[in-house]
Design a protein around this motif. Structure first.
Motif, PDB file in Angstrom:
ATOM      1  N   PRO A 117      48.659  38.650  17.119  1.00 49.44           N
ATOM      2  CA  PRO A 117      49.774  39.191  17.910  1.00 49.44           C
ATOM      3  C   PRO A 117      49.249  40.055  19.049  1.00 49.44           C
ATOM      4  O   PRO A 117      48.299  40.825  18.881  1.00 49.44           O
ATOM      5  N   LEU A 118      49.866  39.890  20.201  1.00 52.46           N
ATOM      6  CA  LEU A 118      49.573  40.640  21.431  1.00 52.46           C
ATOM      7  C   LEU A 118      48.237  40.254  22.082  1.00 52.46           C
ATOM      8  O   LEU A 118      47.868  40.833  23.102  1.00 52.46           O
ATOM      9  N   HIS A 119      47.523  39.269  21.525  1.00 49.57           N
ATOM     10  CA  HIS A 119      46.268  38.838  22.149  1.00 49.57           C
ATOM     11  C   HIS A 119      46.549  38.206  23.517  1.00 49.57           C
ATOM     12  O   HIS A 119      45.839  38.465  24.492  1.00 49.57           O
ATOM     13  N   LEU A 120      47.591  37.402  23.597  1.00 48.09           N
ATOM     14  CA  LEU A 120      47.953  36.790  24.878  1.00 48.09           C
ATOM     15  C   LEU A 120      48.350  37.870  25.882  1.00 48.09           C
ATOM     16  O   LEU A 120      47.955  37.821  27.051  1.00 48.09           O
ATOM     17  N   LEU A 121      49.111  38.851  25.447  1.00 46.92           N
ATOM     18  CA  LEU A 121      49.522  39.947  26.320  1.00 46.92           C
ATOM     19  C   LEU A 121      48.306  40.698  26.851  1.00 46.92           C
ATOM     20  O   LEU A 121      48.181  40.925  28.057  1.00 46.92           O
ATOM     21  N   ARG A 122      47.399  41.088  25.967  1.00 49.54           N
ATOM     22  CA  ARG A 122      46.204  41.831  26.393  1.00 49.54           C
ATOM     23  C   ARG A 122      45.369  40.988  27.354  1.00 49.54           C
ATOM     24  O   ARG A 122      44.866  41.489  28.366  1.00 49.54           O
ATOM     25  N   SER A 123      45.245  39.704  27.052  1.00 50.09           N
ATOM     26  CA  SER A 123      44.473  38.813  27.921  1.00 50.09           C
ATOM     27  C   SER A 123      45.126  38.676  29.289  1.00 50.09           C
ATOM     28  O   SER A 123      44.446  38.687  30.316  1.00 50.09           O
ATOM     29  N   ALA A 124      46.451  38.558  29.310  1.00 49.44           N
ATOM     30  CA  ALA A 124      47.178  38.431  30.575  1.00 49.44           C
ATOM     31  C   ALA A 124      46.996  39.684  31.426  1.00 49.44           C
ATOM     32  O   ALA A 124      46.748  39.605  32.639  1.00 49.44           O
ATOM     33  N   ARG A 125      47.099  40.840  30.811  1.00 47.49           N
ATOM     34  CA  ARG A 125      46.933  42.086  31.566  1.00 47.49           C
ATOM     35  C   ARG A 125      45.501  42.235  32.078  1.00 47.49           C
ATOM     36  O   ARG A 125      45.274  42.692  33.200  1.00 47.49           O
ATOM     37  N   THR A 126      44.525  41.848  31.263  1.00 50.34           N
ATOM     38  CA  THR A 126      43.123  41.901  31.686  1.00 50.34           C
ATOM     39  C   THR A 126      42.896  40.992  32.877  1.00 50.34           C
ATOM     40  O   THR A 126      42.280  41.389  33.874  1.00 50.34           O
ATOM     41  N   LEU A 127      43.398  39.763  32.795  1.00 49.57           N
ATOM     42  CA  LEU A 127      43.260  38.821  33.903  1.00 49.57           C
ATOM     43  C   LEU A 127      43.966  39.353  35.149  1.00 49.57           C
ATOM     44  O   LEU A 127      43.412  39.324  36.247  1.00 49.57           O
ATOM     45  N   ARG A 128      45.174  39.851  34.976  1.00 53.21           N
ATOM     46  CA  ARG A 128      45.940  40.350  36.119  1.00 53.21           C
ATOM     47  C   ARG A 128      45.193  41.463  36.840  1.00 53.21           C
ATOM     48  O   ARG A 128      45.089  41.462  38.068  1.00 53.21           O
ATOM     49  N   GLU A 129      44.665  42.419  36.097  1.00 51.63           N
ATOM     50  CA  GLU A 129      43.996  43.549  36.737  1.00 51.63           C
ATOM     51  C   GLU A 129      42.679  43.133  37.373  1.00 51.63           C
ATOM     52  O   GLU A 129      42.270  43.694  38.394  1.00 51.63           O
ATOM     53  N   ASN A 130      42.006  42.112  36.809  1.00 51.62           N
ATOM     54  CA  ASN A 130      40.801  41.596  37.457  1.00 51.62           C
ATOM     55  C   ASN A 130      41.162  40.883  38.760  1.00 51.62           C
ATOM     56  O   ASN A 130      40.496  41.063  39.776  1.00 51.62           O
ATOM     57  N   ILE A 131      42.235  40.108  38.730  1.00 46.74           N
ATOM     58  CA  ILE A 131      42.697  39.452  39.958  1.00 46.74           C
ATOM     59  C   ILE A 131      43.063  40.512  40.996  1.00 46.74           C
ATOM     60  O   ILE A 131      42.705  40.399  42.173  1.00 46.74           O
ATOM     61  N   ARG A 132      43.752  41.564  40.563  1.00 46.77           N
ATOM     62  CA  ARG A 132      44.123  42.649  41.489  1.00 46.77           C
ATOM     63  C   ARG A 132      42.868  43.241  42.144  1.00 46.77           C
ATOM     64  O   ARG A 132      42.818  43.429  43.357  1.00 46.77           O
ATOM     65  N   SER A 133      41.854  43.519  41.347  1.00 49.75           N
ATOM     66  CA  SER A 133      40.614  44.090  41.860  1.00 49.75           C
ATOM     67  C   SER A 133      39.955  43.143  42.862  1.00 49.75           C
ATOM     68  O   SER A 133      39.476  43.579  43.925  1.00 49.75           O
ATOM     69  N   LEU A 134      39.952  41.847  42.553  1.00 49.88           N
ATOM     70  CA  LEU A 134      39.322  40.869  43.446  1.00 49.88           C
ATOM     71  C   LEU A 134      40.117  40.714  44.743  1.00 49.88           C
ATOM     72  O   LEU A 134      39.538  40.628  45.836  1.00 49.88           O
ATOM     73  N   VAL A 135      41.437  40.686  44.657  1.00 46.08           N
ATOM     74  CA  VAL A 135      42.280  40.568  45.851  1.00 46.08           C
ATOM     75  C   VAL A 135      42.115  41.809  46.725  1.00 46.08           C
ATOM     76  O   VAL A 135      41.940  41.710  47.949  1.00 46.08           O
ATOM     77  N   GLU A 136      42.167  42.995  46.126  1.00 52.01           N
ATOM     78  CA  GLU A 136      42.007  44.226  46.897  1.00 52.01           C
ATOM     79  C   GLU A 136      40.636  44.279  47.559  1.00 52.01           C
ATOM     80  O   GLU A 136      40.515  44.665  48.723  1.00 52.01           O
ATOM     81  N   GLY A 137      39.599  43.868  46.811  1.00 49.69           N
ATOM     82  CA  GLY A 137      38.255  43.839  47.380  1.00 49.69           C
ATOM     83  C   GLY A 137      38.147  42.853  48.530  1.00 49.69           C
ATOM     84  O   GLY A 137      37.589  43.170  49.589  1.00 49.69           O
ATOM     85  N   ARG A 138      38.669  41.661  48.322  1.00 53.40           N
ATOM     86  CA  ARG A 138      38.626  40.629  49.373  1.00 53.40           C
ATOM     87  C   ARG A 138      39.394  41.099  50.603  1.00 53.40           C
ATOM     88  O   ARG A 138      38.961  40.875  51.735  1.00 53.40           O
ATOM     89  N   LYS A 139      40.518  41.763  50.400  1.00 58.60           N
ATOM     90  CA  LYS A 139      41.320  42.269  51.518  1.00 58.60           C
ATOM     91  C   LYS A 139      40.532  43.304  52.322  1.00 58.60           C
ATOM     92  O   LYS A 139      40.650  43.370  53.543  1.00 58.60           O
ATOM     93  N   ARG A 140      39.723  44.110  51.648  1.00 61.27           N
ATOM     94  CA  ARG A 140      38.904  45.136  52.321  1.00 61.27           C
ATOM     95  C   ARG A 140      37.574  44.579  52.822  1.00 61.27           C
ATOM     96  O   ARG A 140      36.766  45.308  53.390  1.00 61.27           O
ATOM     97  N   GLY A 141      37.303  43.287  52.562  1.00 63.98           N
ATOM     98  CA  GLY A 141      36.041  42.687  52.981  1.00 63.98           C
ATOM     99  C   GLY A 141      34.877  43.036  52.069  1.00 63.98           C
ATOM    100  O   GLY A 141      33.716  42.917  52.454  1.00 63.98           O
ATOM    101  N   LYS A 142      35.189  43.439  50.843  1.00 60.37           N
ATOM    102  CA  LYS A 142      34.162  43.810  49.861  1.00 60.37           C
ATOM    103  C   LYS A 142      34.066  42.725  48.785  1.00 60.37           C
ATOM    104  O   LYS A 142      35.028  42.029  48.500  1.00 60.37           O
ATOM    105  N   SER A 143      32.909  42.618  48.172  1.00 58.49           N
ATOM    106  CA  SER A 143      32.754  41.657  47.076  1.00 58.49           C
ATOM    107  C   SER A 143      33.194  42.307  45.768  1.00 58.49           C
ATOM    108  O   SER A 143      33.312  43.525  45.682  1.00 58.49           O
ATOM    109  N   GLY A 144      33.449  41.479  44.780  1.00 56.13           N
ATOM    110  CA  GLY A 144      33.887  41.968  43.480  1.00 56.13           C
ATOM    111  C   GLY A 144      33.191  41.222  42.361  1.00 56.13           C
ATOM    112  O   GLY A 144      32.376  40.332  42.606  1.00 56.13           O
ATOM    113  N   ASP A 145      33.520  41.563  41.149  1.00 53.39           N
ATOM    114  CA  ASP A 145      32.924  40.931  39.974  1.00 53.39           C
ATOM    115  C   ASP A 145      33.879  39.874  39.428  1.00 53.39           C
ATOM    116  O   ASP A 145      34.897  40.218  38.822  1.00 53.39           O
ATOM    117  N   PRO A 146      33.567  38.586  39.624  1.00 50.53           N
ATOM    118  CA  PRO A 146      34.462  37.527  39.162  1.00 50.53           C
ATOM    119  C   PRO A 146      34.223  37.093  37.712  1.00 50.53           C
ATOM    120  O   PRO A 146      34.788  36.100  37.275  1.00 50.53           O
TER     121      PRO A 146
END
Length: 199
Positions: free
Chosen positions: A63-92
């Motif tokens: 239970p809640l494994h999908l939720l935790r995984s979704a939030r982890t993925l979402r925040e990693n995507i957020r970090s990558l999008v914000e980094g790409r927007k600023r012209g910085k690299s990120g950890d994929p």
């Protein structure tokens, strides 16, 4: 915030790209941080509303494994999008973990009306494989998206992202209803107040 208002917010798909819509499952409403993904069922519901392949909740998943995984993925995507927007690299590496879990194959379907078509079938044995289509959408955005058109709403209190697909590429708000009209009303009131003071 009532359940009815939360349901209305869940239906917001205004970003113009599924990866950005996924980021927008965490937002600010009236100055309060709102997390739309509260359960595994919420994740499934969002996937269905977004048009991703339907999945079922595997009872073998904790239970809640999908939720935790979704939030982890979402925040990693957020970090990558914000980094790409600023012209910085990120950890994929987190995104790549979800991409690696994606498994699909083609299947020939012969309908009763004697028509043939090929369908893509996805294996969904883990939280990561269920979320792989979102990871694929994010990878596509990060590699082929025009980041001059990936924008953050200009309302300072808004957390929403969008892909500006307007002809003039001058979109400023996540939506006129949520933030644009509020800005215009506030600007109008400020002008009226300034006019009254100078009178």
């Amino acid at each position: 915030m009532g359940a009815k208002e939360l349901e209305r917010i869940r239906a917001l798909f205004l970003a113009g790209h599924p990866a950005l819509d996924f980021l927008n499952t965490r937002m600010s409403v009236d100055g309060n941080l709102v997390e739309l993904l509260q359960s595994d069922e919420d994740v499934h519901s969002w996937l269905k509303q977004a048009g991703f392949p339907a999945s079922t909740i595997d009872r073998k998943l904790k239970p809640l494994h999908l939720l935790r995984s979704a939030r982890t993925l979402r925040e990693n995507i957020r970090s990558l999008v914000e980094g790409r927007k600023r012209g910085k690299s990120g950890d994929p590496s987190i995104l790549n973990k979800f991409l690696a879990a994606g498994s699909r194959y083609s299947q020939l379907v012969w309908s009763k009306s004697n028509k043939l078509r090929i369908e893509t079938v996805r294996r969904q044995k883990s939280a990561e494989s269920i979320l792989a289509p979102i990871a694929e959408a994010a990878a596509d955005l990060l590699t082929t998206g025009n980041f001059d058109l990936v924008k953050h709403c200009e309302n300072q209190t808004c957390l929403l992202w969008f892909l500006d697909q307007t002809k003039s590429h001058r979109r400023r708000w996540c939506s006129m209803e949520r933030c644009g009209n509020r800005y215009k009303v506030a600007a109008y009131r400020a002008r009226r107040r300034d006019q009254n003071i100078s009178s």
